[in-house]
Design a protein around this motif. Structure first.
Motif: not given
Length: 319
Positions: A61-85
């Motif tokens: 997420l600190a990489d300025d070259a990243v334009d967007a993120v796709i989250i395909g991790s286990p169910n219970d990780a989605h919310a925390d990872q989405a919040r950080r994005c």
């Protein structure tokens, strides 16, 4: 889109692999992959020609070259990872479920709205062409169904996914697979406010290993007496069942694996329309367009809150 987007993918399992294949096929760049374990993350990066890989989402997420993120991790990780994005102001496509509670889903919807970040939730079945036509008709007021029966029956007694891959996590019938069916059923009933439906649930005894029931029936009754019933099972040893029986004024409709039938025969068969792209391709294409255009996502967190509210009420009844 004149310039390719540089995408970071979170996860290296079956769903992440599908997203990686679609990302490349749509002309985007796989710039990073983030995984739980270093070795399979590196293997995934090598397979798809991804320049950067690691186990730190914060680094990605600190990489300025990243334009967007796709989250395909286990169910219970989605919310925390989405919040950080969202906090990092990175547009994100989050696999279903957005969260494992309605409250957390609502917090993410509020956060995305306040921050002005494009967030799309992978309610992929909304892009099944046969169902999409029916949903559009209901939204336009040209169809009305008095009863919807949805079934999603598959085998998930253990941690083996549909591809045969042994997962490190256990799937969730209510919040994952029945989330699809509940969302579509609400749409077919034309319900946009979950507070207007009564929710009842019946379920089997909890599975000893997961502590959750593997067979659930959820019933929604609208204020005007129309009924939506969603049946889910993780104990089906026969071929997977995914269908909808719709009864209403005029005629009944049966949708099975995206084939639409009524009394006069087949109204839509995807096998006869090879020009129609698959649901996940349409979904990801819309996400890429929203990111490039800087516009809201087609399936925003706000749009899936009615289904999440119904699932939360069902979960509370199961407890």
């Amino acid at each position: 889109m004149p310039d390719a987007l540089r995408i970071a993918i979170v996860g290296y399992g079956q769903v992440a692999r599908l997203h990686a294949e679609i990302t490349l096929a749509e002309g985007q760049v796989l710039h990073r992959v983030v995984g739980r374990l270093p070795e399979p993350t590196a293997d995934f990066a090598k397979e798809f020609g991804i320049a950067h890989h690691g186990i730190s989402l914060d680094e990605a997420l600190a990489d300025d070259a990243v334009d967007a993120v796709i989250i395909g991790s286990p169910n219970d990780a989605h919310a925390d990872q989405a919040r950080r994005c969202i906090l990092a102001r990175k547009p994100v496509l989050v696999e279903i479920p957005l969260a494992m509670s309605a409250g957390e889903a609502r917090e993410l919807a509020d956060l995305a709205r306040v921050r002005g970040v494009t967030v799309m939730v992978a309610h992929t079945h909304r892009y099944l062409t046969g169902l999409r036509g029916l949903l559009d008709d209901v939204a336009a007021g040209t169809r009305r169904f008095d009863s919807v029966l949805a079934r999603y029956l598959l085998l998930r007694r253990d941690r083996v996914g549909s591809s045969g891959y042994v997962r490190s996590w256990t799937d969730d019938l209510l919040w994952h697979h029945m989330n699809h069916s509940t969302d579509i059923t609400l749409g077919l009933l034309g319900v946009t406010d979950a507070a207007t439906v009564d929710v009842q649930v019946a379920h089997s005894h909890p599975d000893p290993s997961s502590g959750k029931p593997l067979d659930i029936t959820l019933t929604m009754t609208t204020e005007d007496g129309r009924v939506g019933t969603v049946v889910g099972s993780y104990t089906n040893e026969t071929p997977q069942v995914y269908d909808y029986y719709l009864a209403g004024v005029g005629r009944t409709v049966f949708v099975e694996q995206n084939v639409v039938r009524h009394r006069d025969g087949i109204a839509y068969d995807p096998n006869e329309h090879p020009e129609d792209d698959e649901d996940r391709v349409l979904q990801n294409r819309e996400f890429f367009y929203a990111v490039a255009a800087g516009c809201p996502a087609a399936i925003s967190p706000d749009s899936i809150l009615p289904a999440m509210d119904v699932l939360q009420r069902a979960q509370d009844l199961i407890r």
